[in-house]
Design an enzyme around this catalytic site. Structure first.
Site, short mmCIF file in Angstrom:
data_model
loop_
_atom_site.label_atom_id
_atom_site.label_comp_id
_atom_site.label_asym_id
_atom_site.label_seq_id
_atom_site.Cartn_x
_atom_site.Cartn_y
_atom_site.Cartn_z
N LYS A 14 62.22 43.23 20.27
CA LYS A 14 62.45 41.95 20.67
C LYS A 14 62.34 40.97 19.50
O LYS A 14 63.12 40.20 19.09
CB LYS A 14 61.55 41.44 21.74
CG LYS A 14 61.72 42.11 23.32
CD LYS A 14 60.61 41.33 24.20
CE LYS A 14 59.24 41.23 23.91
NZ LYS A 14 58.67 42.81 23.72
N ARG A 87 57.23 36.46 31.32
CA ARG A 87 56.71 37.71 31.42
C ARG A 87 56.14 37.85 32.67
O ARG A 87 55.70 39.11 33.22
CB ARG A 87 55.40 37.82 30.57
CG ARG A 87 55.86 38.33 29.18
CD ARG A 87 54.65 38.42 28.13
NE ARG A 87 54.66 39.60 27.36
CZ ARG A 87 54.56 39.48 26.13
NH1 ARG A 87 55.26 38.44 25.39
NH2 ARG A 87 54.85 40.64 25.33
N ARG A 126 53.16 49.38 13.46
CA ARG A 126 53.61 47.74 13.35
C ARG A 126 52.72 47.07 12.26
O ARG A 126 51.58 47.22 12.41
CB ARG A 126 53.82 47.27 14.49
CG ARG A 126 54.23 45.57 14.32
CD ARG A 126 54.80 44.90 15.62
NE ARG A 126 53.85 44.75 16.44
CZ ARG A 126 54.22 44.19 17.80
NH1 ARG A 126 55.27 43.96 17.99
NH2 ARG A 126 53.06 44.03 18.72
N ARG A 158 47.91 44.09 13.89
CA ARG A 158 47.11 43.35 15.25
C ARG A 158 46.13 44.17 15.96
O ARG A 158 46.36 45.16 16.15
CB ARG A 158 48.37 42.94 15.99
CG ARG A 158 49.24 41.75 15.52
CD ARG A 158 50.33 41.60 16.27
NE ARG A 158 50.29 41.57 17.68
CZ ARG A 158 51.29 41.51 18.66
NH1 ARG A 158 52.45 41.15 18.24
NH2 ARG A 158 51.08 41.47 20.10
N ARG A 169 48.81 47.28 27.63
CA ARG A 169 49.96 46.30 27.65
C ARG A 169 51.07 46.85 28.35
O ARG A 169 51.94 46.48 28.93
CB ARG A 169 50.31 45.89 26.22
CG ARG A 169 49.04 44.79 25.53
CD ARG A 169 49.12 44.85 24.14
NE ARG A 169 50.48 44.45 23.34
CZ ARG A 169 50.65 44.72 22.35
NH1 ARG A 169 50.02 45.73 21.58
NH2 ARG A 169 51.81 44.55 21.75
P1 ADP Z 1 54.43 42.09 22.00
O1 ADP Z 1 55.97 41.83 21.86
O2 ADP Z 1 53.92 43.19 21.27
O3 ADP Z 1 54.10 42.58 23.40
P2 ADP Z 1 53.65 39.42 21.85
O4 ADP Z 1 53.62 38.83 20.56
O5 ADP Z 1 55.12 38.74 22.44
O6 ADP Z 1 53.53 40.98 21.63
O7 ADP Z 1 52.41 38.89 22.81
C1 ADP Z 1 51.19 39.33 22.52
C2 ADP Z 1 50.09 38.87 23.48
O8 ADP Z 1 50.53 37.22 23.66
C3 ADP Z 1 50.58 39.33 24.89
O9 ADP Z 1 50.02 40.56 25.08
C4 ADP Z 1 49.76 38.35 25.76
O10 ADP Z 1 48.48 38.65 26.04
C5 ADP Z 1 50.27 36.91 25.05
N1 ADP Z 1 51.47 36.60 25.49
C6 ADP Z 1 52.60 36.20 24.84
N2 ADP Z 1 53.63 35.72 25.69
C7 ADP Z 1 53.20 35.60 26.62
C8 ADP Z 1 53.68 35.23 28.12
N3 ADP Z 1 54.89 34.76 28.19
N4 ADP Z 1 52.70 35.41 29.23
C9 ADP Z 1 51.45 35.92 29.10
N5 ADP Z 1 51.06 36.23 28.09
C10 ADP Z 1 51.73 36.03 26.90
P1 ADP Z 2 58.51 43.68 20.10
O1 ADP Z 2 58.61 42.17 19.75
O2 ADP Z 2 59.51 43.83 21.20
O3 ADP Z 2 57.17 43.81 20.33
P2 ADP Z 2 59.05 44.41 17.26
O4 ADP Z 2 60.34 43.69 17.27
O5 ADP Z 2 57.88 43.81 16.69
O6 ADP Z 2 58.81 44.59 18.96
O7 ADP Z 2 59.07 45.90 16.84
C1 ADP Z 2 57.98 46.85 17.49
C2 ADP Z 2 57.82 47.61 16.02
O8 ADP Z 2 58.87 48.59 16.04
C3 ADP Z 2 57.98 46.96 14.72
O9 ADP Z 2 56.93 47.55 13.73
C4 ADP Z 2 59.34 46.98 14.10
O10 ADP Z 2 59.58 46.94 12.81
C5 ADP Z 2 59.65 48.54 14.89
N1 ADP Z 2 61.17 48.52 15.47
C6 ADP Z 2 61.93 47.31 15.79
N2 ADP Z 2 63.02 47.90 16.10
C7 ADP Z 2 63.08 49.28 15.72
C8 ADP Z 2 64.13 50.16 15.97
N3 ADP Z 2 65.36 49.98 16.45
N4 ADP Z 2 63.82 51.73 15.40
C9 ADP Z 2 62.66 51.81 14.84
N5 ADP Z 2 61.65 50.85 14.73
C10 ADP Z 2 61.98 49.67 15.38
#
Ligand code: ADP
Ligand code: ADP
Ligand code: ZN
Length: 212
Positions: A14, A87, A126, A158, A169
């Protein structure tokens, strides 16, 4: 005018795709995770960190107020790309309410589909920057090891991108967030893209959905 949500499990891409799309559409990329991490040291940040480190969701009331404030800012007047919000169903209902009051709607919800095994591989390696940039040790490495291409700061791993927290998660995603796929499907705005190709391939698919 484009109001877009990127939906998908943690690690589905995302943030990566939202950043690319934000550049293409000249629309703000709104990552609620980034906003919460940037609040570190404040009361909001400290409260949120307790949930985030365990891999749980921060309470809806906090997120709803946060997204309302953010969407009312001037740069969101024409378009926005939401990454990580909503979410939960209550968050989605609150968003609909906020948009209704602004006389706006949602144009597109992109659901990025990736199997669990791949998500764990992605999240374990990541690396992120305080500026919001995201890398992967093998799939998307920075030009210079450990350093952000965009701003030169040190990259970090992270706390919630470690195996135990990742598993939690993914289960939180299945229970609380996955129901949004049907929620937006029923509203006719959902497009599911296969999130397993290269970053570039997926970006092409997403552009096609945006232009359709
Ligand atoms: P990822 O895409 O890897 O799940 P994010 O950076 O989007 O991670 O979110 C990290 C953390 O921040 C989530 O695991 C949650 O604890 C919190 N968070 C982010 N967005 C939301 C949301 N819309 N509602 C509740 N918690 C959130
Ligand atoms: P999200 O925001 O949904 O948690 P990220 O964009 O942070 O996901 O991507 C998660 C991890 O996977 C990051 O380390 C990113 O560089 C990698 N990644 C993202 N898209 C791809 C893909 N299409 N193929 C392989 N790795 C990817
Ligand atoms: Zn950076």
């Amino acid at each position: 005018m484009m109001n877009i949500i990127l939906l998908g499990p943690p690690g589905s891409g995302k943030g990566t795709q939202a950043a690319l799309l934000s550049g293409k559409l000249n629309a703000p990329h709104i990552s609620t995770g980034d906003i919460l991490r940037r609040a570190a040291g404040t009361e909001l940040g400290n409260r949120a960190a307790e949930y985030m480190n365990r891999g749980e969701l921060v309470p809806d009331s906090v997120l709803i107020e946060m997204i309302r404030d953010r969407l009312l800012q001037a740069d969101c007047a024409k378009a926005f790309i939401l990454d990580g919000y909503p979410r939960t169903i209550p968050q989605a209902d609150a968003l609909a309410d906020i948009l209704r009051k602004l006389d706006r709607g949602l144009d597109l919800v992109l659901n990025i589909d990736v199997p669990d095994a791949e998500l764990i591989t992605r999240l374990s390696a990541r690396r992120v920057c305080k500026c919001g940039a995201t890398y992967h040790l093998t799939f998307n490495p920075p030009e210079n090891e450990g350093v952000c291409d965009l701003c030169g700061k040190r990259l970090y791993h992270r706390d919630d991108d470690r195996e135990e927290s990742i598993r939690n998660r993914l289960s939180v995603y299945k229970k609380q967030t996955q129901p949004l796929i049907d929620y937006y499907g029923d509203r006719g705005v959902l497009v599911t893209v296969d999130g397993c190709g290269s970053i570039e391939q997926i970006a092409v698919e997403i552009c096609a959905a945006v232009e359709a």
